[in-house]
Design a protein around this motif. Structure first.
Motif, PDB file in Angstrom:
ATOM      1  N   HIS A 114     -12.868   9.518 -11.661  1.00 17.22           N
ATOM      2  CA  HIS A 114     -13.219   8.352 -10.845  1.00 17.22           C
ATOM      3  C   HIS A 114     -14.722   8.346 -10.532  1.00 17.22           C
ATOM      4  O   HIS A 114     -15.393   7.319 -10.720  1.00 17.22           O
ATOM      5  N   VAL A 158     -13.846  -2.291 -10.900  1.00 15.07           N
ATOM      6  CA  VAL A 158     -13.857  -1.329  -9.784  1.00 15.07           C
ATOM      7  C   VAL A 158     -15.268  -1.202  -9.217  1.00 15.07           C
ATOM      8  O   VAL A 158     -15.471  -1.185  -7.994  1.00 15.07           O
ATOM      9  N   GLY A 200      -8.319  13.502 -11.518  1.00 14.78           N
ATOM     10  CA  GLY A 200      -8.488  12.091 -11.201  1.00 14.78           C
ATOM     11  C   GLY A 200      -9.751  11.795 -10.414  1.00 14.78           C
ATOM     12  O   GLY A 200     -10.439  10.809 -10.679  1.00 14.78           O
ATOM     13  N   TYR A 237      -6.790  -3.402 -15.765  1.00 12.89           N
ATOM     14  CA  TYR A 237      -7.663  -2.404 -15.152  1.00 12.89           C
ATOM     15  C   TYR A 237      -8.973  -2.259 -15.916  1.00 12.89           C
ATOM     16  O   TYR A 237      -8.973  -2.148 -17.142  1.00 12.89           O
ATOM     17  N   VAL A 284      -7.283   3.995  -2.809  1.00 16.40           N
ATOM     18  CA  VAL A 284      -6.980   3.594  -4.175  1.00 16.40           C
ATOM     19  C   VAL A 284      -5.669   2.830  -4.307  1.00 16.40           C
ATOM     20  O   VAL A 284      -5.319   2.394  -5.402  1.00 16.40           O
ATOM     21  N   ASN A 324      -7.935   2.661  -8.938  1.00 15.63           N
ATOM     22  CA  ASN A 324      -8.540   3.379 -10.047  1.00 15.63           C
ATOM     23  C   ASN A 324      -8.481   2.495 -11.286  1.00 15.63           C
ATOM     24  O   ASN A 324      -7.941   1.390 -11.259  1.00 15.63           O
ATOM     25  N   TRP A 338     -13.051  -0.415 -15.233  1.00 15.64           N
ATOM     26  CA  TRP A 338     -13.998   0.281 -14.363  1.00 15.64           C
ATOM     27  C   TRP A 338     -15.133  -0.645 -13.922  1.00 15.64           C
ATOM     28  O   TRP A 338     -15.705  -0.476 -12.841  1.00 15.64           O
ATOM     29  N   THR A 383     -14.153   7.602   0.215  1.00 17.29           N
ATOM     30  CA  THR A 383     -12.999   7.232  -0.601  1.00 17.29           C
ATOM     31  C   THR A 383     -11.945   8.325  -0.519  1.00 17.29           C
ATOM     32  O   THR A 383     -12.233   9.491  -0.800  1.00 17.29           O
ATOM     33  N   HIS A 421      -8.517   9.757  -2.047  1.00 12.08           N
ATOM     34  CA  HIS A 421      -7.825   9.686  -3.330  1.00 12.08           C
ATOM     35  C   HIS A 421      -6.389  10.196  -3.266  1.00 12.08           C
ATOM     36  O   HIS A 421      -5.695  10.171  -4.282  1.00 12.08           O
ATOM     37  N   ILE A 480      -3.961   8.276 -12.167  1.00 12.84           N
ATOM     38  CA  ILE A 480      -4.700   7.767 -13.328  1.00 12.84           C
ATOM     39  C   ILE A 480      -3.985   8.122 -14.618  1.00 12.84           C
ATOM     40  O   ILE A 480      -4.065   7.386 -15.608  1.00 12.84           O
ATOM     41  N   HIS A 518     -16.182  11.617  -1.504  1.00 15.45           N
ATOM     42  CA  HIS A 518     -14.890  11.459  -2.170  1.00 15.45           C
ATOM     43  C   HIS A 518     -13.970  12.629  -1.843  1.00 15.45           C
ATOM     44  O   HIS A 518     -14.387  13.785  -1.900  1.00 15.45           O
TER      45      HIS A 518
END
Length: 396
Positions: free
Chosen positions: A25, A361, A21, A356, A157, A181, A358, A125, A127, A290, A101
């Motif tokens: 991402h 996002v 994931g 959703y 997330v 996500n 990207w 971030t 996760h 995800i 991340h």
């Protein structure tokens, strides 16, 4: 008015060719930020022979620093030995924002620390969800308190993940944004022909580890097969718990009803998903997941444990939630089988396209970068009392 363009360094131990994931991402977010006109560079450690500078789609520049992972795909914590490389990349690429991340990435923590020491803006971030009880989690939370003591902005997330991160790190909630996500709906499309319900196929694609509920699957699968003769399982994924699943299959003579695929490359995940009716997620802890989005985009009805941020992911007509207990999981599977005749994969796919994206996002992450850059700049001497206070509190 045109939005300010940023030069972003994404840092994590987890990136392609490894699959997961976090890797997905970082890749998809980077691609969308490039389309918005930002400069994006990725820094990770070497994977096998993949070392040095490589270019991905749309000229995404990736630095595979020649360090080898020593545990769970993480590099050895060195604190200061990473500084020359981080400094060189930041200066060479004229980076304005460093974006780390994953809480369990040592490379992420060290890059954030070095970037703030040099006066650069940093964003983090998280996760995953982690607890407060065992020794490993306590140690990680202390590290997180030190690393995030002087961070500009943070992203989680899910709302559950935000609450968890604020409690673990002590960071101000005002600095933490919730950005979910997403899923590439163009890649995960339903089968052109609707599958017959004469045989119900339940798909499991997950790392076969304790956290992902592999032990729960060992108890759920035989009971579901006993109650529903027309149900068949397809299990994709690998890990230390695979042996337990193999033993379960032998013990209950389910070789013809439980197919073990092993590790499934990301490019082949859709072909596995569209061969099933129901997607089963048995995670014991999950910040977002995800895999649930990918399954829903392919038109599968999801059965999942009610843990972490999972209840936030899909509307009630697309998911059946259960407590992480075998009896409740079996009950949820029965409910999902009863719901199947009313499920239209094409309608579900169109709904996912609206829910959703990207691109969405990336735009929300862009706002976080703007907030980070606009925050008051402080020098190291101004930040020193806060850092010393955190050090004393954490007893590091």
């Amino acid at each position: 008015m045109d939005r300010q363009k940023h030069r972003i360094l994404m840092v994590s131990d987890f990136f392609f060719p490894n699959f997961g994931g976090v890797e997905s991402h970082i890749y998809y977010l980077s691609q969308c930020l490039l389309k918005l006109g930002h400069k994006v560079v990725v820094m990770t450690h070497a994977y096998g022979n993949r070392s040095g500078v490589r270019y991905a789609t749309n000229d995404l520049k990736v630095y595979y620093v020649p360090w080898r992972p020593f545990l769970m795909r993480n590099t050895l914590p060195t604190l200061f030995l990473t500084f020359p490389v981080v400094r060189t990349i930041i200066i060479r690429e004229r980076i304005s924002v460093v974006h780390g991340h994953q809480a369990f990435s040592t490379l992420c923590h060290e890059a954030l620390m070095h970037a703030r020491t040099m006066g650069y803006k940093v964003v983090f971030t998280d996760h995953s969800l982690y607890g407060f009880a065992d020794a490993g989690r306590i140690h990680m939370n202390k590290v997180l308190q030190f690393t995030l003591a002087d961070i500009d902005q943070a992203i989680c997330v899910s709302h559950t993940s935000k609450e968890n991160t604020v409690l673990r790190s002590g960071i101000s909630p005002e600095k933490v944004f919730m950005v979910p996500n997403a899923v590439d709906t163009a890649m995960f499309t339903p089968s052109p022909e609707r599958l017959s319900c004469d045989e119900i196929v339940i798909v499991v694609i997950s790392r076969l580890v304790y956290r992902k509920g592999a032990d729960l699957l060992v108890e759920v699968i035989p009971e579901v097969c006993r109650l529903f003769p027309k149900v068949r399982f397809i299990v994709g994924g690998d890990g230390p718990k695979r042996v337990r699943l193999e033993e379960m299959r032998e013990k209950f003579s389910l070789q013809d009803r439980v197919e073990m695929l092993g590790a499934v490359p990301h490019a082949q995940v859709r072909s596995v998903l569209i061969s099933g009716h129901i997607f089963l997620n048995s995670s014991l802890t999950e910040a977002f997941c995800i895999a649930i989005l990918e399954a829903a985009s392919c038109g599968l009805l999801t059965v999942s444990t009610r843990v972490g941020g999972v209840p936030e992911v899909l509307p009630d007509d697309m998911i059946v939630l259960a407590e992480p207990a075998p009896e409740d999981m079996v009950r949820a599977v029965k409910k999902a089988i009863d719901m199947l005749p009313g499920i239209n994969p094409q309608v579900m796919h169109l709904q996912m396209k609206k829910l959703y994206s990207w691109d969405d996002v990336a735009k929300r992450t862009e706002i976080v970068y703007d907030r980070a850059v606009q925050s008051l700049t402080t020098n190291l001497l101004d930040r020193l009392p806060r850092l010393l206070k955190v050090l004393k509190k954490s007893q590091i």
